[in-house]
Design a protein around this motif. Sequence first.
Motif, short mmCIF file in Angstrom:
data_model
loop_
_atom_site.label_atom_id
_atom_site.label_comp_id
_atom_site.label_asym_id
_atom_site.label_seq_id
_atom_site.Cartn_x
_atom_site.Cartn_y
_atom_site.Cartn_z
N HIS A 1 0.84 -1.20 0.00
CA HIS A 1 0.00 0.00 0.00
C HIS A 1 0.87 1.25 0.00
O HIS A 1 0.66 2.19 -0.79
CB HIS A 1 -0.92 -0.01 1.23
CG HIS A 1 -1.80 1.19 1.34
ND1 HIS A 1 -1.44 2.32 2.04
CD2 HIS A 1 -3.03 1.45 0.80
CE1 HIS A 1 -2.40 3.23 1.95
NE2 HIS A 1 -3.37 2.72 1.21
N THR B 1 2.57 1.70 -3.34
CA THR B 1 1.65 2.22 -4.35
C THR B 1 1.47 3.73 -4.20
O THR B 1 1.44 4.47 -5.19
CB THR B 1 0.29 1.51 -4.25
OG1 THR B 1 0.48 0.10 -4.36
CG2 THR B 1 -0.64 1.97 -5.37
N LEU B 2 1.36 4.20 -2.95
CA LEU B 2 1.28 5.64 -2.71
C LEU B 2 2.54 6.34 -3.21
O LEU B 2 2.46 7.41 -3.83
CB LEU B 2 1.10 5.92 -1.22
CG LEU B 2 -0.23 5.50 -0.58
CD1 LEU B 2 -0.22 5.80 0.91
CD2 LEU B 2 -1.40 6.20 -1.25
N LEU C 1 2.35 6.57 -7.05
CA LEU C 1 1.40 7.59 -7.52
C LEU C 1 1.91 8.99 -7.25
O LEU C 1 1.82 9.88 -8.11
CB LEU C 1 0.04 7.37 -6.87
CG LEU C 1 -0.70 6.09 -7.27
CD1 LEU C 1 -1.92 5.87 -6.39
CD2 LEU C 1 -1.10 6.12 -8.75
N ASP C 2 2.46 9.22 -6.05
CA ASP C 2 2.99 10.54 -5.71
C ASP C 2 4.15 10.93 -6.63
O ASP C 2 4.21 12.05 -7.14
CB ASP C 2 3.49 10.55 -4.26
CG ASP C 2 2.36 10.54 -3.25
OD1 ASP C 2 1.23 10.92 -3.60
OD2 ASP C 2 2.61 10.15 -2.09
N HIS D 1 -7.34 7.66 -10.82
CA HIS D 1 -6.59 8.41 -9.82
C HIS D 1 -6.50 9.90 -10.16
O HIS D 1 -5.65 10.61 -9.62
CB HIS D 1 -5.17 7.85 -9.69
CG HIS D 1 -5.12 6.44 -9.19
ND1 HIS D 1 -5.65 6.07 -7.98
CD2 HIS D 1 -4.62 5.31 -9.74
CE1 HIS D 1 -5.47 4.77 -7.80
NE2 HIS D 1 -4.86 4.29 -8.85
N ASP E 1 -6.76 11.88 -4.83
CA ASP E 1 -7.14 11.66 -3.43
C ASP E 1 -6.77 10.26 -2.96
O ASP E 1 -7.42 9.68 -2.10
CB ASP E 1 -8.64 11.88 -3.25
CG ASP E 1 -9.48 11.01 -4.18
OD1 ASP E 1 -8.89 10.31 -5.03
OD2 ASP E 1 -10.73 11.06 -4.07
N TRP E 2 -5.69 9.70 -3.53
CA TRP E 2 -5.33 8.32 -3.19
C TRP E 2 -4.83 8.15 -1.76
O TRP E 2 -4.71 7.04 -1.29
CB TRP E 2 -4.31 7.77 -4.18
CG TRP E 2 -3.15 8.67 -4.46
CD1 TRP E 2 -2.02 8.84 -3.70
CD2 TRP E 2 -3.00 9.54 -5.59
NE1 TRP E 2 -1.18 9.75 -4.28
CE2 TRP E 2 -1.74 10.20 -5.45
CE3 TRP E 2 -3.78 9.83 -6.70
CZ2 TRP E 2 -1.27 11.13 -6.37
CZ3 TRP E 2 -3.31 10.76 -7.63
CH2 TRP E 2 -2.07 11.39 -7.45
N HIS E 3 -4.59 9.25 -1.07
CA HIS E 3 -4.21 9.13 0.35
C HIS E 3 -5.45 9.04 1.25
O HIS E 3 -5.33 8.69 2.42
CB HIS E 3 -3.37 10.33 0.78
CG HIS E 3 -1.95 10.26 0.31
ND1 HIS E 3 -0.94 9.65 1.04
CD2 HIS E 3 -1.37 10.72 -0.83
CE1 HIS E 3 0.20 9.75 0.38
NE2 HIS E 3 -0.02 10.38 -0.76
N ILE F 1 -7.23 2.13 -2.29
CA ILE F 1 -6.56 1.94 -3.58
C ILE F 1 -6.07 0.51 -3.68
O ILE F 1 -6.01 -0.21 -2.68
CB ILE F 1 -5.38 2.91 -3.77
CG1 ILE F 1 -4.33 2.70 -2.65
CG2 ILE F 1 -5.84 4.35 -3.81
CD1 ILE F 1 -3.05 3.48 -2.86
N VAL G 1 -2.30 -0.52 -11.22
CA VAL G 1 -2.22 0.91 -11.57
C VAL G 1 -2.09 1.07 -13.09
O VAL G 1 -1.02 1.44 -13.60
CB VAL G 1 -1.05 1.59 -10.83
CG1 VAL G 1 -1.41 1.84 -9.39
CG2 VAL G 1 0.23 0.75 -10.90
#
Length: 226
Positions: free
Chosen positions: A87, A90-91, A94-95, A117, A121-123, A127, A131
């Motif tokens: 998790h 993945t963050l 994306l970031d 995405h 707002d994936w935080h 998710i 991806v």
Amino acid sequence: MGPNGLGFVKEQGLEDEVAIRMITLGKALAASGACVLSNNTIRSLLINQAKVMICSVAPAFPLSAAGRAGFTVMQSEKAQKAREYLHDLTLFYLDTLTSNPIYKKANAKGLLRMPVHEDGDWHEVPITHIVPIWCKPKHAHYLSFHLVRDGINGTPIVFPVVARGEDRVRIFLHAHNTHEEVETLIKSICSWAEEMLEIEASGDKNRLPSAARLAYDLMEEEKVKN
């Protein structure tokens, strides 16, 4: 997703509100097939009214055993730590990708996008480690060629598997992946996007990206050999 990896419904605490849940046994559980979670009324209905489905596609015992073993592993402490790491990974992906200026430019030009995405707002929302990147028509294969050349597996998903104009490259992150490997993935995506932006700016409609040229050359070599 969810406590012990038991899914979105479990994560939202809606087990008593959802009458039927389907649990797939592939991918993370390393088996095949699926099962239905329901109350006894629905279970009885399926047994008595869905005999064709049960008799035709019921999983073989080894697959059922593999799925059960997968559930056991999934609920272990080691698996929970792996999910938490995945998790966070993945963050990080994306970031890092969406903050890259090349990605931002390519996204603004419509070259690539991530519809699931786009709100950023994936935080705050659930998710998954799947991806996919949507591409302009016919570009999914170009991106896939580029990733493969860089040692990364990115599968092109195009019509008729998805609707026309919805071409994408499906990318999975895994718990065994490192942050350095994710950075390599992002670098590969952005180097492809940069090359495609240069090609579009040149106005040369016959120019192919370098990885695609290499792929087509290899295909021609195979034709000659055969």
